[in-house]
Design a protein around this motif. Structure first.
Motif, mmCIF file in Angstrom:
data_model
loop_
_atom_site.group_PDB
_atom_site.id
_atom_site.type_symbol
_atom_site.label_atom_id
_atom_site.label_comp_id
_atom_site.label_asym_id
_atom_site.label_seq_id
_atom_site.Cartn_x
_atom_site.Cartn_y
_atom_site.Cartn_z
ATOM 1 N N GLY A 32 -3.209 9.513 5.644
ATOM 2 C CA GLY A 32 -2.077 10.291 5.560
ATOM 3 C C GLY A 32 -1.875 10.685 4.359
ATOM 4 O O GLY A 32 -1.524 11.768 3.846
ATOM 5 N N ALA A 33 -1.936 9.886 3.246
ATOM 6 C CA ALA A 33 -1.897 10.001 1.882
ATOM 7 C C ALA A 33 -2.919 11.147 1.387
ATOM 8 O O ALA A 33 -2.609 11.975 0.499
ATOM 9 C CB ALA A 33 -1.930 8.736 1.020
ATOM 10 N N GLN A 52 8.633 12.101 -0.942
ATOM 11 C CA GLN A 52 7.925 13.467 0.065
ATOM 12 C C GLN A 52 6.584 12.792 0.586
ATOM 13 O O GLN A 52 6.393 13.263 1.820
ATOM 14 C CB GLN A 52 7.957 14.646 -0.446
ATOM 15 C CG GLN A 52 9.225 15.314 -0.846
ATOM 16 C CD GLN A 52 9.223 16.884 -1.026
ATOM 17 O OE1 GLN A 52 8.058 17.218 -1.819
ATOM 18 N NE2 GLN A 52 9.854 17.823 -0.687
ATOM 19 N N GLY A 53 5.804 12.337 -0.218
ATOM 20 C CA GLY A 53 4.449 11.880 0.077
ATOM 21 C C GLY A 53 4.870 10.658 1.054
ATOM 22 O O GLY A 53 3.784 10.589 1.920
ATOM 23 N N VAL A 54 5.740 9.836 0.719
ATOM 24 C CA VAL A 54 5.898 8.672 1.400
ATOM 25 C C VAL A 54 6.415 8.943 2.976
ATOM 26 O O VAL A 54 5.731 8.560 3.915
ATOM 27 C CB VAL A 54 6.948 7.815 0.888
ATOM 28 C CG1 VAL A 54 7.539 6.868 1.841
ATOM 29 C CG2 VAL A 54 6.329 7.133 -0.304
ATOM 30 N N LEU A 111 0.875 -1.183 0.076
ATOM 31 C CA LEU A 111 0.108 -0.110 -0.081
ATOM 32 C C LEU A 111 0.888 1.352 -0.097
ATOM 33 O O LEU A 111 0.583 2.213 -0.769
ATOM 34 C CB LEU A 111 -0.881 -0.118 1.186
ATOM 35 C CG LEU A 111 -1.887 1.313 1.468
ATOM 36 C CD1 LEU A 111 -2.870 1.396 0.267
ATOM 37 C CD2 LEU A 111 -2.608 1.237 2.602
ATOM 38 N N LEU A 112 2.104 1.229 0.780
ATOM 39 C CA LEU A 112 2.793 2.434 0.879
ATOM 40 C C LEU A 112 3.533 2.473 -0.351
ATOM 41 O O LEU A 112 3.853 3.735 -0.766
ATOM 42 C CB LEU A 112 3.554 2.264 1.784
ATOM 43 C CG LEU A 112 4.373 3.684 2.500
ATOM 44 C CD1 LEU A 112 3.611 4.841 2.758
ATOM 45 C CD2 LEU A 112 5.454 3.544 3.604
ATOM 46 N N PHE A 140 4.885 9.652 8.590
ATOM 47 C CA PHE A 140 4.666 10.167 10.116
ATOM 48 C C PHE A 140 3.296 10.661 10.276
ATOM 49 O O PHE A 140 2.813 10.594 11.684
ATOM 50 C CB PHE A 140 5.271 11.746 9.848
ATOM 51 C CG PHE A 140 7.034 11.396 9.967
ATOM 52 C CD1 PHE A 140 7.400 11.685 11.381
ATOM 53 C CD2 PHE A 140 7.851 11.516 9.038
ATOM 54 C CE1 PHE A 140 8.922 11.539 11.721
ATOM 55 C CE2 PHE A 140 9.271 11.720 9.376
ATOM 56 C CZ PHE A 140 9.747 11.386 10.630
ATOM 57 N N ALA A 141 2.365 11.082 9.286
ATOM 58 C CA ALA A 141 1.113 11.351 9.854
ATOM 59 C C ALA A 141 0.176 10.113 10.374
ATOM 60 O O ALA A 141 -0.467 10.109 11.151
ATOM 61 C CB ALA A 141 0.168 11.743 8.701
ATOM 62 N N ALA A 142 0.584 8.891 9.557
ATOM 63 C CA ALA A 142 -0.115 7.506 9.826
ATOM 64 C C ALA A 142 0.133 7.234 11.211
ATOM 65 O O ALA A 142 -0.347 6.645 12.122
ATOM 66 C CB ALA A 142 0.084 6.624 8.940
#
Length: 259
Positions: A237-238, A196-198, A185-186, A203-205
């Motif tokens: 997060g995404a 950058q999105g990863v 998924l990641l 961090f957010a997740a």
């Protein structure tokens, strides 16, 4: 006025797609066709008439009950429809009525399906994540915010980072602490958002997952082995990154600028 019309139209279209996402969430884990048969009550099996299948509105008009058997209809159905409608409206208002907006909305739609299936069944289907990896790499050829090299690096960073964490945990504890579905998924998220999105998504997740996990353990009296599916938090997060990621990163970096 034009933005209002575009927003309303995209919201309504998103509601309809959200209805289809409910079908996917319900049927994919049971290996059922998402096309045939048509929508029907999960309790009594009665086919749902077209006028009882209008997103959100039918739920309200029916009083959240099946017309045939009178059983309650889960609030999740209109919730998913509203979520999809809101995402469609937001993405179109952000990117305009463009091909990138359509691509990003389809990406979000896939994340919605992944999140709810993982929440229910603790599984992330390869047919979604691996197809998404290929689709994201192909989409990078037309997306203005990411190049194909960024997408490829995002795939490697997304899949590789969680794989390293999973292997490290296994080597230390001798147990699997993260499923392969999260890794794939990641990688899919990286295909659409780059490295950058990863980083932002991880961090957010992690922050959201930790907070929710601790809250659930406290309320349910569970120990630290209480399992919380990570897919919904990666998906969240995404989505946050798509809408606000660059602004948050800029704010963060500006906050730590030396004077």
């Amino acid at each position: 006025m034009s933005n209002l019309i575009i927003g309303v139209f995209s919201f309504c279209a998103g509601l309809c797609i959200g209805s289809f996402l409910n079908v996917c969430i319900s049927r994919l884990p049971r290996s059922l066709s998402i096309v045939n048969p048509g929508s029907r009550c999960p309790q009594c099996g009665t086919p749902i008439r077209f006028y009882d299948n209008i997103p959100v509105l039918s739920y309200l008009l029916l009083g959240a009950k099946c017309r045939g058997c009178g059983e309650s209809i889960s609030v999740r159905y209109p919730a998913v429809e509203l979520l999809a409608g809101t995402m469609a409206c937001g993405i179109v208002l952000k990117y305009g009525p463009t091909i990138p907006a359509l691509i990003y909305f389809l990406f979000i739609a896939a994340l919605i399906v992944v999140a709810f299936i993982d929440l229910d069944h603790r599984i992330i289907f390869d047919r979604i994540s691996l197809t998404g990896v290929v689709a994201g790499l192909a989409a990078s050829l037309v997306l203005p915010e990411i190049s194909w090299t960024d997408s490829l690096i995002g795939i490697l960073a997304g899949g590789g980072s969680l794989f390293a964490v999973a292997m490290g945990y296994y080597l230390i504890t001798g147990k699997e602490g993260m499923g392969g579905g999260d890794i794939k998924l990641l990688a899919m998220i990286g295909a659409f958002t780059g490295w950058q999105g990863v980083v932002f998504t991880i961090f957010a997740a992690s922050a959201a997952g930790t907070a929710v996990g601790l809250a659930l353990m406290a309320s349910a009296g569970k120990n630290l082995k209480f399992a919380v599916p990570f897919g919904p938090f990666l998906s969240m997060g995404a989505v946050v990154y798509l809408f606000f990621g660059q602004a948050i990163i800029h704010w963060y970096l500006m906050g730590f600028r030396p004077y």
